[in-house]
Design an enzyme around this catalytic site. Structure first.
Site, PDB file in Angstrom:
ATOM      1  N   LYS A  23     -82.989  11.183  38.958  1.00 36.96           N
ATOM      2  CA  LYS A  23     -82.301  12.919  38.100  1.00 36.96           C
ATOM      3  C   LYS A  23     -84.099  12.622  37.041  1.00 36.96           C
ATOM      4  O   LYS A  23     -84.667  13.573  37.156  1.00 36.96           O
ATOM      5  CB  LYS A  23     -81.411  13.112  37.259  1.00 36.96           C
ATOM      6  N   ARG A  93     -77.502  14.406  30.405  1.00 40.75           N
ATOM      7  CA  ARG A  93     -76.809  14.507  31.952  1.00 40.75           C
ATOM      8  C   ARG A  93     -76.947  13.414  32.157  1.00 40.75           C
ATOM      9  O   ARG A  93     -78.223  12.551  31.967  1.00 40.75           O
ATOM     10  CB  ARG A  93     -77.348  15.613  32.710  1.00 40.75           C
ATOM     11  N   GLY A 102     -71.484  14.532  41.569  1.00 37.29           N
ATOM     12  CA  GLY A 102     -69.978  14.702  40.523  1.00 37.29           C
ATOM     13  C   GLY A 102     -69.092  13.429  39.940  1.00 37.29           C
ATOM     14  O   GLY A 102     -68.079  13.780  39.860  1.00 37.29           O
ATOM     15  N   MET A 104     -70.601  11.250  37.232  1.00 36.71           N
ATOM     16  CA  MET A 104     -70.570  10.976  36.748  1.00 36.71           C
ATOM     17  C   MET A 104     -70.885  12.018  35.735  1.00 36.71           C
ATOM     18  O   MET A 104     -70.147  13.382  35.858  1.00 36.71           O
ATOM     19  CB  MET A 104     -71.784   9.413  36.405  1.00 36.71           C
ATOM     20  N   ARG A 337     -83.105  16.832  44.590  1.00 41.24           N
ATOM     21  CA  ARG A 337     -83.071  15.633  44.812  1.00 41.24           C
ATOM     22  C   ARG A 337     -83.064  15.783  46.252  1.00 41.24           C
ATOM     23  O   ARG A 337     -82.092  16.999  46.938  1.00 41.24           O
ATOM     24  CB  ARG A 337     -81.253  14.604  44.178  1.00 41.24           C
ATOM     25  N   HIS A 455     -67.300  20.774  44.460  1.00 37.87           N
ATOM     26  CA  HIS A 455     -67.400  19.226  44.813  1.00 37.87           C
ATOM     27  C   HIS A 455     -66.324  19.324  45.832  1.00 37.87           C
ATOM     28  O   HIS A 455     -66.765  17.642  46.275  1.00 37.87           O
ATOM     29  CB  HIS A 455     -66.542  19.582  42.985  1.00 37.87           C
ATOM     30  N   SER A 765     -72.494 -18.567  66.800  1.00 39.26           N
ATOM     31  CA  SER A 765     -71.980 -17.330  66.845  1.00 39.26           C
ATOM     32  C   SER A 765     -71.335 -17.384  65.520  1.00 39.26           C
ATOM     33  O   SER A 765     -69.847 -17.801  65.496  1.00 39.26           O
ATOM     34  CB  SER A 765     -70.403 -16.403  67.942  1.00 39.26           C
ATOM     35  N   CYS A 832     -70.599 -12.224  65.064  1.00 42.13           N
ATOM     36  CA  CYS A 832     -69.456 -11.273  65.418  1.00 42.13           C
ATOM     37  C   CYS A 832     -67.756 -11.031  64.706  1.00 42.13           C
ATOM     38  O   CYS A 832     -66.920 -10.639  64.816  1.00 42.13           O
ATOM     39  CB  CYS A 832     -68.754 -12.213  66.445  1.00 42.13           C
ATOM     40  N   TYR A 852     -78.697 -10.884  67.454  1.00 42.03           N
ATOM     41  CA  TYR A 852     -77.527  -9.619  67.054  1.00 42.03           C
ATOM     42  C   TYR A 852     -76.671  -9.706  66.527  1.00 42.03           C
ATOM     43  O   TYR A 852     -76.267 -10.867  65.640  1.00 42.03           O
ATOM     44  CB  TYR A 852     -77.143  -9.727  68.866  1.00 42.03           C
TER      45      TYR A 852
END
Length: 876
Positions: A23, A93, A102, A104, A337, A455, A765, A832, A852
């Site tokens: 913010k 804020r 929403g 905090m 934002r 909200h 794996s 895996c 992978y």
């Protein structure tokens, strides 16, 4: 030199997000772009962290800097704190580095007291606005700073409205507002045993501390755990000069997105309220107007806002979520934002922005959160069933999807019922940040109040949860046990279905069908596949799961759990015969019955995968899992097997282990019962030979994975059982089919001895579920009972079974990879465990060069995108 903990907006920029929070950095950036941003300053995330380091105390150094910057703000604005002649009121804020909508707390109108309110009333000629601002401040301060009941303040307002016979807050006049101020202060004094604070500097320091504290409130901690946000980031605090949307009918406040967050349509989308303050729109207390209507009410402000939206979207190269206030016709920007959006909208926006020349495909990939794709892959209502159903009401389609469940009226109740295995719909007057865990547990959310930016709507979209909001014709009973709509009453536990794409609500259970994915999804995922380095495989135990994973883009199977094939009719009987065999002959006969059943399963999986690699893990769980434990089940099996009940019970007892997850399982079974490994090898090899005869173009090469290996001699012993059996079968068929034998790395010792194991294993794996369990010494079945205490004590922030512990377990993976490849440079490496579908774990695995990851079928698209995003980050 004194450390700087506070920055004026014009001292910052968008690149200072880590220090100023999202913010604060964006307010600074908008200021630099010359946009109409009310002056203010940001207290940094480092100040928040220091507050916690100092034992939850704001140091004198930080306090003096805050007051120094308050002086500077007074000079910039020409107003003065606590000065009745020209008072400076501010908002306080929170603003974390990552967007946490929403989660905090916010306080508006700080700096007001009796004297200031009276002066504003007189000078503005608008006493209603003055006392409305004052009562709002008392309400927010009491709730956020002191933890007093927000609900009680709303009840006091409702009592005043009831006395006057009115229903809308706007119908309360100046005297009513003044009376509310008095009643609110009395409520405060009764509960706090002190008068409401009138010194603005005291108000300021208590408010700043409350924002710091909100970083560690329950809902913020839960949100962080859900979204992989470290507690070490802290939150910044933004102090900004108030502009007033509640000052008259030419004033207002609104929230808007540069594109539609539900569909992705390239059209300004939002809501506003005239004569209101910021929280009114998102809290859903009043049902707002559509943003287009602002063109009629305040055309100049609307045109200016449209231009600013366009500028911000091009500047940030992302869809923007903005808050604004209009004071006497003049527009002010309070926030921008990157906008939270549904998965469908995210893909459309990404593709459209590439077509518009705003983004490259790689940049577009980074605008979509990988976990969001989950929302695309889940069921929708069966169109035929939907045609027969009549909606009981319709409201705003706040977050798409289909949800069906039983009615509950509170977040706690949702959590309790889901824990019992039920599916629920959470029905609320309006949701608040405290409801987040119940919202996550529910199938869908239905609210009486609130618009598309309430909200409930914003949080549901971020979670991928179905939500219908603003169902104003629903009346919830005072005891929250039922609701009435259009003459029909629905009680707790009744079935409800929500269509988050149309806003329709059905008073019945409606059948759902799998989602269809195409269009933007396919185009977007093609970019992901072009960008990623990691291969994505799936964990699948049936041909159906394997085929589903292929549809979602799986490039092979990284884990077939062969034991899952045994928990079925005749198969479970045969495996029980094997376990209960008294002689080798009996065991061999049982294994002969199992082998063709296993072979049939493997052939089905090879067929589904059409030549893609398939890694088959040999029997892993302890044998006791295949036997009954309840007395009546033991008696039934004894009868089937022609055994005495006592004899069978003795066998069951003999197999029971103190800690079975660290006991007689995995390759240890093959050492004790070599026939199991031989039987499974026969099934694997025969299946592959048969499929290769039918489909020679596929050239299936089975990958045989030996679980829970911890020693080279152990690996050699079991591998020999495999190779002797396989080589004989292949030679008998006159085939030259290749196969590969590898090891799972699940035992810490295996990770450390990986260099030796790689002399025999062709691939590793990493079974990260067991590796995590054995590294931490946690049982994953029991850890859920005590991990919450660890989260509360800030010992752990994440469940290590959900997100890979990169420091401990991750280091073992790195060691094993390095040592294994030092011995065998072409060693194939994969993951895996469940972590194979977690984006942060995928980023880690990509960074250390594994080949992978393998995950459940429905997480394959998530893994594909996460792998692309990881590769893009690692190329930078």
């Amino acid at each position: 030199m004194e450390k700087k903990y506070v920055y004026l907006f014009n001292e910052g920029n968008a690149d200072m997000r880590d220090l100023l929070g999202g913010k604060g950095a964006n307010l600074a950036e908008m200021s630099n772009l010359g946009m109409p941003v009310p002056n203010g300053f940001t207290i940094t995330t480092e100040a928040c962290n220091k507050y916690y380091e100092d034992g939850e105390k704001i140091s004198d150094e930080i306090q003096s800097q805050i007051f120094k910057y308050l002086d500077l703000l007074e000079k910039e604005t020409g107003k003065k704190f606590a000065d009745p002649e020209n008072p400076l009121l501010v908002s306080v804020r929170s603003g974390a580095r990552a967007s946490m909508p929403g989660m905090m707390d916010t306080i508006l109108n700080l700096g007001i007291n009796d004297e200031v309110a009276d002066a504003i009333a007189e000078k503005s000629g608008n006493p209603r606005y003055a006392y409305d601002s004052y009562r709002r401040f008392i309400q927010m301060f009491s709730d956020v700073v002191k933890g007093l009941s927000k609900k009680r303040f709303e009840e006091i307002i409702d009592e005043i409205k009831a006395e006057k016979g009115i229903t809308e807050d706007l119908d309360l006049d100046a005297d009513d507002m003044k009376k509310l101020v008095q009643l609110f202060k009395e409520f405060y004094q009764e509960n706090m045993n002190e008068e409401f604070p009138t010194d603005p500097k005291k108000q300021m320091m208590e408010a700043v501390e409350a924002v710091f504290k909100s970083w560690n409130n329950e809902r913020a901690i839960y949100y962080r755990r859900q979204n992989d946000i470290p507690s070490s980031w802290g939150t910044a605090v933004n102090v900004q000069m108030m502009v007033f949307g509640n000052r008259g009918n030419d004033c207002g406040t609104g929230v808007a997105f540069s594109r539609n967050p539900a569909t992705g349509e390239n059209k300004l989308y939002g809501e506003f309220l005239m004569n209101a303050q910021g929280e009114d729109v998102v809290a859903g207390v009043r049902t707002p107007n559509r943003i287009e209507q602002l063109a009629e009410i305040s055309p100049e402000a609307y045109e200016q806002f449209k231009k600013i939206c366009n500028t911000l979207e091009h500047h940030y190269k992302n869809m923007q979520d903005m808050e604004f206030t209009i004071e006497h016709g003049k527009l002010y920007m309070l926030q921008t934002r990157n906008g939270k959006r549904t998965a469908q909208a995210a893909l459309k926006v990404a593709c459209d922005m590439v077509d518009e020349g705003l983004l490259t495909p790689e940049e577009a990939l980074m605008t979509v959160e990988a976990n969001q794709l989950d929302a695309l892959l889940h069921p929708m209502f069966d169109p035929e069933e939907l045609k027969k159903a009549q909606p009981v009401t319709a409201a705003l389609p706040a977050s798409p999807g289909a949800a069906c469940g039983q009615i509950v009226f509170s977040a706690d109740e949702a959590i309790e019922e889901v824990a019992k295995g039920k599916k629920v719909i959470l029905v609320r007057l309006e949701t608040s940040p405290e409801d987040i865990q119940g919202m996550a547990a529910a199938e869908g959310i239905l609210t009486v109040r609130g618009g598309m930016t309430s909200h409930a709507a914003v949080v549901a979209r971020g979670m991928g949860e179905c939500c219908v909001s603003g169902a104003g014709d629903i009346s919830i009973a005072a005891d929250e046990s039922s609701f009435t709509v259009n003459g029909k009453t629905f009680n707790r536990g009744d079935w409800l279905s929500l269509d988050g794409s149309t806003g329709k609500v059905y008073g019945q259970a409606i059948k759902t069908i799998p989602a269809e994915i195409s269009g933007y999804f396919e185009r977007f995922m093609k970019w992901a596949d072009e960008s990623r380095r990691l291969q994505i495989r799936t964990n699948a135990d049936t041909p159906r799961d394997a085929a589903q994973a292929v549809k979602f883009g799986a490039e092979g199977i990284g884990l077939v759990r062969t034991e899952h094939m045994f928990f079925d009719g005749d198969k479970i009987k045969s495996i029980r015969e094997m376990i209960l065999a008294k002689t080798n002959e009996q065991m061999e006969n049982a294994l002969k019955k199992i082998e063709p059943l296993q072979q049939e399963d493997f052939e089905g999986i090879y067929e589904a995968m059409e030549g893609r690699p398939v890694t088959i893990r040999y029997l892993d769980p302890p044998l006791h899992e295949f036997l009954p434990h309840k007395p009546e089940e033991v008696a039934e099996l004894a009868n089937e097997m022609g055994m005495g009940v006592e004899e069978l019970q003795a066998k069951v007892d003999s197999l029971r282990e103190v800690n079975p997850m660290m006991g007689h399982r995995g390759s240890r079974l093959d050492v004790s019962y070599p026939g199991i490994a031989r039987m499974q090898t026969e099934a694997v090899i025969r299946a592959a030979l048969n499929v290769n005869k039918k489909h020679p173009e596929w050239n299936v090469e089975p990958e045989i994975m030996l679980p829970l290996i911890g020693d080279l001699k152990e690996l050699k012993f079991v591998k020999k059982l495999v190779t002797e059996t396989a080589d004989e079968l292949i030679a008998h068929e006159g085939s030259n089919m290749k196969y590969h034998v590898g090891s799972m790395i699940e035992v810490p010792r295996a990770a450390l001895k990986a260099g030796e194991l790689a002399t025999e294993a062709e691939f590793f794996s990493f079974g990260t579920n067991d590796l995590t369990q054995l590294t931490f010494g946690f049982s994953r079945d029991d850890a859920g009972s005590f991990l919450p205490a660890y989260y509360s004590a800030k010992i752990y922030e994440q469940d290590p079974f959900a997100k890979l512990d990169q420091e401990g377990v991750g280091e073992l993976i790195q060691i094993a990879a390095q040592r294994g490849r030092a011995t065998r440079p072409n060693l194939h490496l994969g993951v895996c465990g469940e972590h194979g579908g977690d984006p942060s774990s995928i980023e880690f695995v990509d960074g250390i060069g594994l080949d992978y990851v393998s995950c459940s079928p429905y997480r394959v698209p998530i893994a594909r995108l996460a792998a692309a995003q990881a590769a893009i980050k690692h190329r930078k």
